[in-house]
Design a protein around this motif. Sequence first.
Motif, mmCIF file in Angstrom:
data_model
loop_
_atom_site.group_PDB
_atom_site.id
_atom_site.type_symbol
_atom_site.label_atom_id
_atom_site.label_comp_id
_atom_site.label_asym_id
_atom_site.label_seq_id
_atom_site.Cartn_x
_atom_site.Cartn_y
_atom_site.Cartn_z
ATOM 1 N N VAL A 202 43.961 48.382 49.213
ATOM 2 C CA VAL A 202 42.622 47.794 49.086
ATOM 3 C C VAL A 202 41.770 48.618 48.132
ATOM 4 O O VAL A 202 41.086 48.072 47.265
ATOM 5 N N PHE A 203 41.812 49.932 48.302
ATOM 6 C CA PHE A 203 41.012 50.805 47.443
ATOM 7 C C PHE A 203 41.413 50.660 45.977
ATOM 8 O O PHE A 203 40.550 50.569 45.092
ATOM 9 N N ALA A 204 42.713 50.625 45.706
ATOM 10 C CA ALA A 204 43.189 50.520 44.325
ATOM 11 C C ALA A 204 42.752 49.202 43.695
ATOM 12 O O ALA A 204 42.281 49.168 42.544
ATOM 13 N N ARG A 207 38.909 49.261 43.203
ATOM 14 C CA ARG A 207 38.525 50.144 42.108
ATOM 15 C C ARG A 207 38.786 49.481 40.755
ATOM 16 O O ARG A 207 37.964 49.547 39.837
ATOM 17 N N PHE A 208 39.942 48.835 40.635
ATOM 18 C CA PHE A 208 40.268 48.146 39.381
ATOM 19 C C PHE A 208 39.238 47.060 39.080
ATOM 20 O O PHE A 208 38.754 46.935 37.949
ATOM 21 N N ALA A 209 38.883 46.267 40.098
ATOM 22 C CA ALA A 209 37.934 45.177 39.895
ATOM 23 C C ALA A 209 36.556 45.708 39.497
ATOM 24 O O ALA A 209 35.906 45.167 38.588
ATOM 25 N N CYS A 210 36.098 46.768 40.163
ATOM 26 C CA CYS A 210 34.774 47.316 39.863
ATOM 27 C C CYS A 210 34.726 47.963 38.482
ATOM 28 O O CYS A 210 33.743 47.803 37.752
ATOM 29 N N MET A 211 35.756 48.680 38.132
ATOM 30 C CA MET A 211 35.777 49.312 36.817
ATOM 31 C C MET A 211 35.863 48.257 35.713
ATOM 32 O O MET A 211 35.235 48.398 34.652
ATOM 33 N N HIS A 212 36.620 47.211 35.959
ATOM 34 C CA HIS A 212 36.777 46.161 34.953
ATOM 35 C C HIS A 212 35.484 45.375 34.767
ATOM 36 O O HIS A 212 35.101 45.067 33.633
ATOM 37 N N ARG A 213 34.787 45.062 35.864
ATOM 38 C CA ARG A 213 33.586 44.237 35.780
ATOM 39 C C ARG A 213 32.329 45.059 35.504
ATOM 40 O O ARG A 213 31.484 44.668 34.686
ATOM 41 N N LEU A 214 32.175 46.205 36.190
ATOM 42 C CA LEU A 214 30.919 46.948 36.135
ATOM 43 C C LEU A 214 31.011 48.289 35.416
ATOM 44 O O LEU A 214 29.986 48.879 35.077
ATOM 45 N N GLY A 215 32.217 48.791 35.258
ATOM 46 C CA GLY A 215 32.371 50.134 34.704
ATOM 47 C C GLY A 215 32.090 51.208 35.735
ATOM 48 O O GLY A 215 31.900 52.378 35.404
#
Length: 238
Positions: A202-204, A207-215
């Motif tokens: 879940v964390f991985a 994290r990928f989704a947040c970094m991709h969308r929001l940085g």
Amino acid sequence: MMRSLLAALGFLTRVPVPAWVFKDAGATNASLAWYPTVGLLIGGVLWGLAWIGSSLPPLLLAALLLLVWTGLTGALHLDGLADSADAWVGGLGDRERTLAIMKDPRSGPMGVTAVVLVLLLKFAALASLPLADTAIWLAPMLARTAITAAFLSMPYVRSQGLGSALTHSPRLPCIVGVLAAVAVAACSGWHGARALLAASVVFACWRFACMHRLGGMTGDTLGALTELAEVVVLIVLV
């Protein structure tokens, strides 16, 4: 040390703590390392209530536990889940639009749907588990461990958000707190290993989704992480 623990307890739960705790900037900064411990305390309360109420019908006991669980945390993370769901769908892939929607205190249909579905899944999982099992305390502990891990590995994208005060937390105590929680889960047998794996996945993905969308992350996305980690750990253990 005690002040930072009280700060973590006061922020993550509705347990009353002295007001002067939150006026101590040092205690607030250091409180992040205690998040896994607070999660363990929440889990311990739930486990104790499950043991006391073990003679109740499973559905009734599951509903009461979910009520206590939500009340104890003040629905703090459910609010973040709702805001994140609205923003992720309404943001249409745009960073600034997504952040703007998260600041709106109103919940749209996607936010309400996400909260209802998560609570429904938690209820069903609690009703299906042997409630004296390790799952009842592993879920909140690992979910709050994920918050500490997030601050160690990601930037916080809001300068004035609720989590901005934690961006300067000492790293070494936070690393120790995360490793201690991982060790506790790993030493809890097969159930602990499965719970740890589920929370890590879940964390991985989060994290990928947040970094991709929001940085990076926001307080709302951390709330979503907490709720998603809890529900996935429960489901996996069922």
